[in-house]
Design a protein around this motif. Structure first.
Motif, PDB file in Angstrom:
ATOM      1  N   ASP A 331      31.934  80.982  57.825  1.00 32.91           N
ATOM      2  CA  ASP A 331      30.604  81.419  57.405  1.00 32.91           C
ATOM      3  C   ASP A 331      29.872  80.273  56.720  1.00 32.91           C
ATOM      4  OD1 ASP A 331      31.116  84.065  58.290  1.00 32.91           O
ATOM      5  OD2 ASP A 331      32.248  84.439  56.453  1.00 32.91           O
ATOM      6  N   PHE A 332      30.649  79.316  56.205  1.00 39.48           N
ATOM      7  CA  PHE A 332      30.049  78.131  55.589  1.00 39.48           C
ATOM      8  C   PHE A 332      31.084  77.008  55.611  1.00 39.48           C
ATOM      9  CE2 PHE A 332      32.003  80.518  52.083  1.00 39.48           C
ATOM     10  CZ  PHE A 332      32.744  79.545  51.447  1.00 39.48           C
ATOM     11  N   LEU A 333      30.608  75.819  55.317  1.00 42.07           N
ATOM     12  CA  LEU A 333      31.479  74.640  55.250  1.00 42.07           C
ATOM     13  C   LEU A 333      31.470  74.115  53.805  1.00 42.07           C
ATOM     14  CD1 LEU A 333      33.067  72.164  56.350  1.00 42.07           C
ATOM     15  CD2 LEU A 333      30.878  71.212  57.110  1.00 42.07           C
ATOM     16  N   GLY A 334      32.659  74.037  53.216  1.00 38.41           N
ATOM     17  CA  GLY A 334      32.776  73.441  51.881  1.00 38.41           C
ATOM     18  C   GLY A 334      33.157  71.974  52.030  1.00 38.41           C
ATOM     19  N   ILE A 335      32.471  71.114  51.301  1.00 39.85           N
ATOM     20  CA  ILE A 335      32.736  69.677  51.395  1.00 39.85           C
ATOM     21  C   ILE A 335      33.106  69.111  50.033  1.00 39.85           C
ATOM     22  CG2 ILE A 335      31.595  67.415  51.745  1.00 39.85           C
ATOM     23  CD1 ILE A 335      32.279  68.713  54.365  1.00 39.85           C
ATOM     24  N   ASN A 336      34.251  68.454  49.973  1.00 43.23           N
ATOM     25  CA  ASN A 336      34.615  67.663  48.798  1.00 43.23           C
ATOM     26  C   ASN A 336      34.359  66.204  49.145  1.00 43.23           C
ATOM     27  OD1 ASN A 336      35.511  70.035  47.715  1.00 43.23           O
ATOM     28  ND2 ASN A 336      37.681  69.468  47.657  1.00 43.23           N
ATOM     29  N   HIS A 337      33.450  65.604  48.431  1.00 42.79           N
ATOM     30  CA  HIS A 337      33.084  64.219  48.748  1.00 42.79           C
ATOM     31  C   HIS A 337      33.002  63.393  47.471  1.00 42.79           C
ATOM     32  CE1 HIS A 337      31.185  60.772  50.635  1.00 42.79           C
ATOM     33  NE2 HIS A 337      30.345  60.782  49.634  1.00 42.79           N
ATOM     34  N   TYR A 338      33.573  62.192  47.533  1.00 45.47           N
ATOM     35  CA  TYR A 338      33.584  61.325  46.355  1.00 45.47           C
ATOM     36  C   TYR A 338      33.122  59.890  46.623  1.00 45.47           C
ATOM     37  CZ  TYR A 338      36.363  64.892  43.887  1.00 45.47           C
ATOM     38  OH  TYR A 338      36.792  66.049  43.291  1.00 45.47           O
ATOM     39  N   THR A 339      33.439  59.341  47.832  1.00 44.87           N
ATOM     40  CA  THR A 339      33.276  57.896  47.982  1.00 44.87           C
ATOM     41  C   THR A 339      33.070  57.488  49.447  1.00 44.87           C
ATOM     42  OG1 THR A 339      34.223  55.808  47.171  1.00 44.87           O
ATOM     43  CG2 THR A 339      35.744  57.330  48.234  1.00 44.87           C
ATOM     44  N   THR A 340      32.986  56.183  49.671  1.00 44.62           N
ATOM     45  CA  THR A 340      32.688  55.615  50.992  1.00 44.62           C
ATOM     46  C   THR A 340      33.681  54.512  51.332  1.00 44.62           C
ATOM     47  OG1 THR A 340      30.310  56.080  50.846  1.00 44.62           O
ATOM     48  CG2 THR A 340      30.933  54.208  52.220  1.00 44.62           C
ATOM     49  N   HIS A 341      33.920  54.332  52.634  1.00 47.92           N
ATOM     50  CA  HIS A 341      34.692  53.188  53.120  1.00 47.92           C
ATOM     51  C   HIS A 341      33.860  52.430  54.144  1.00 47.92           C
ATOM     52  CE1 HIS A 341      38.744  54.326  51.576  1.00 47.92           C
ATOM     53  NE2 HIS A 341      38.068  55.437  51.391  1.00 47.92           N
ATOM     54  N   ILE A 342      34.094  51.146  54.236  1.00 49.33           N
ATOM     55  CA  ILE A 342      33.456  50.340  55.277  1.00 49.33           C
ATOM     56  C   ILE A 342      34.465  50.210  56.415  1.00 49.33           C
ATOM     57  CG2 ILE A 342      32.470  48.087  55.820  1.00 49.33           C
ATOM     58  CD1 ILE A 342      31.873  47.944  52.726  1.00 49.33           C
ATOM     59  N   VAL A 343      33.986  50.456  57.615  1.00 51.93           N
ATOM     60  CA  VAL A 343      34.907  50.618  58.747  1.00 51.93           C
ATOM     61  C   VAL A 343      34.561  49.658  59.871  1.00 51.93           C
ATOM     62  CG1 VAL A 343      35.737  52.300  60.446  1.00 51.93           C
ATOM     63  CG2 VAL A 343      35.148  53.053  58.143  1.00 51.93           C
TER      64      VAL A 343
END
Ligand code: GAL
Length: 506
Positions: A331-343
């Motif tokens: 019914d929904f999407l929960g997102i845990n987000h903290y940081t970034t990577h360079i790929v």
């Protein structure tokens, strides 16, 4: 070093770097508000805060086993007492109320409800969560309840845990009890927290409970059963509870943004895409798209498994019946987000069997980014907006909640200006995603309500907007400056005027 100093000077002067200057920049703040029904909350998890590890009939979980008498935890601590929220939950609710927040995300300890994982339910464990939910409702706070935040009953681990396909039915049994007991007052359910971490850290690297090391094999078995379990709980709710209770069921996935090292190089764009498919797509694709793993995972892991001499692919396949159950189970999407990577692209050797080599990419973090107390967490506010756009593009207009986002330090000091910087710029990027990019974001939960047991790091990394004195048996809580900052944002529902340090809209 020089560059880090330069960046610090930039921050202090609040100068105006603009987007497009590589991956170190700071946008002007958007002064605007979120939609009126936007939810503002904080998040916690049972093992990290509750304590009361063997009280009132609770059974042992894999985290009780993993911490007790081992050297698995940096400071050799456990969650036996933690923040003592098992006894201090009313105070926790007051902290949230004092911040003026509308929602609280917490998790239920499976072992309080079913001490042996299945079978006879424990009325005292059920009563604890009823009391907490009643207290929240009495204070006008909406509960968002996670069914599984990593504390699997040890009794089920003894039967193979997430490696045993029967776990999908065990999880459904547990979820049904929760829906029955709490569903009149809980309208938002999260089945699983971060199945990627359960798979990779619990069963691949082994730095989380249950501490298994099958990085190229077990991780895929476990993720398969996690997805099956999620879908069974979702279907159970919609078959037998939704009509009467009228709630919603989603899943929380963790994902770092994957920034192509050279955004103009198509092979780097492809590496970024593949990295995202192997991280969030691993779990999201089947649920939010077509009941299958992402095509790039199927193709790469099938081919590598064959070359490596496996009889069949290390990536299992869903049966047609499972696919049908999994596809659309949200019914929904929960997102845990903290940081970034360079790929960037790099063909992974087949000599070693590893999830980390399967996607043919390599990644790193820019040492010029602001660090935190967590080795993996660098401050990259731009990533969350790019991620929101990627999700919208990939999975359509699904309602999204940020179910975790936050910053760690070692000190736990009250004047936590770095955390305020983090929240300010991440949340402002979310506002831009909503207002300028039309992302369907419904709410935001800061991690965390208070300093707590940070898994393998014990109490050495602090993410709270309240500090907790872990040397005092009474575990007193004190608001940090970031708690006040978040409550200001929540009361204004965004950035109607300049808020906090470095004003003038910045
Ligand atoms: C998440 C996890 C939380 C918390 C946070 C900070 O992965 O769901 O329990 O520990 O990270 O590391």
């Amino acid at each position: 070093m020089f560059k880090r100093l330069a960046l610090l000077v930039t921050l202090v002067a609040c100068s105006n770097l603009s987007a497009g200057q590589g991956y170190i920049y700071e946008d002007d703040l958007l002064l605007d508000t979120f939609p009126t029904d936007f939810q503002w909350g904080v998040a916690t998890a049972s093992y990290q805060i509750e304590g009361g590890w063997n009280e009132d009939g609770k059974g042992p979980s894999i985290w009780d086993t993993f911490t007790n008498g081992t050297t698995n935890i940096d400071d050799q601590s456990t969650g036996e007492v933690a923040c003592d929220s098992y006894h201090k939950y009313k105070e926790d609710v007051q902290l949230i109320k004092n911040m003026g927040l509308t929602s609280y995300r917490f998790s239920i300890a499976w072992t309080r409800i079913l001490p042996q994982g299945t079978g006879t339910a424990n009325p005292e464990g059920i009563q604890y969560y009823k009391n907490l939910i009643t207290e929240l409702r009495a204070n006008g706070i909406e509960p968002f309840v996670t069914l599984y935040h990593w504390d699997l009953p040890q009794a089920l681990e003894d039967l193979g845990g997430w490696r045993n396909p029967d776990i999908a039915s065990w999880f459904e049994e547990y979820a049904r009890i929760c829906f029955t007991e709490f569903g009149d007052d809980v309208k938002n359910w999260i089945t699983l927290n971060e199945p990627w971490v359960v798979s990779v850290q619990g069963h691949g690297i082994g730095d989380h409970a249950p501490g298994l090391q099958g990085i190229g094999t077990t991780v895929y078995e476990v993720s398969h059963n996690l997805i099956r379990a999620h879908a069974k709980a979702y279907r159970a709710y919609h078959k037998d509870f939704a009509a009467e209770q009228g709630g919603f069921v989603g899943i929380t996935l963790n994902v770092d943004w994957a920034e192509p090292q050279d955004p103009n190089d198509p092979s780097h764009q492809e590496a970024s895409e593949n990295n995202l498919q192997f991280s969030i797509g691993w779990f999201a694709h089947a649920i939010f798209k077509d009941g299958k793993y992402p095509g790039v995972m199927r193709q790469k892991i099938d081919a590598k498994s064959q070359e490596q001499g496996f009889e069949k692919s290390r990536l299992p396949e869903f049966t047609a019946e499972e696919s049908a159950e999994i596809k659309g189970s949200f019914d929904f999407l929960g997102i845990n987000h903290y940081t970034t990577h360079i790929v960037y692209p790099e063909i992974g050797s087949i000599d070693e069997v590893s999830y980390f080599l399967d996607d043919d990419t390599t990644d790193y973090q820019d040492s010029n980014w602001y660090p935190s107390a967590s080795s993996w967490l660098y401050v990259t506010p731009f990533g969350i907006r790019k991620l929101m756009n990627w999700l919208k593009n990939e999975y359509g207009d699904v309602p999204i909640y940020i179910t975790e986002n936050g910053y760690s330090d070692h000190q736990g000091n009250l004047d936590d200006i770095h955390r305020i910087y983090y929240y300010k710029h991440y949340i402002n990027n979310l506002l831009k995603a909503v207002k300028q990019d039309n992302v369907n974001l419904k709410g935001y939960f800061a991690w965390s309500l208070m300093d707590n047991f940070e898994w393998a790091r014990g109490y050495t990394e602090k993410f709270g907007v309240h500090s907790v004195d872990f040397t005092d048996p009474a575990r007193p809580r004190t608001p940090k400056a970031s708690a006040k900052y978040l409550s200001q944002l929540a009361s204004r529902n965004g950035f109607t005027s300049s808020v906090g340090p470095c004003s003038n809209g910045r």
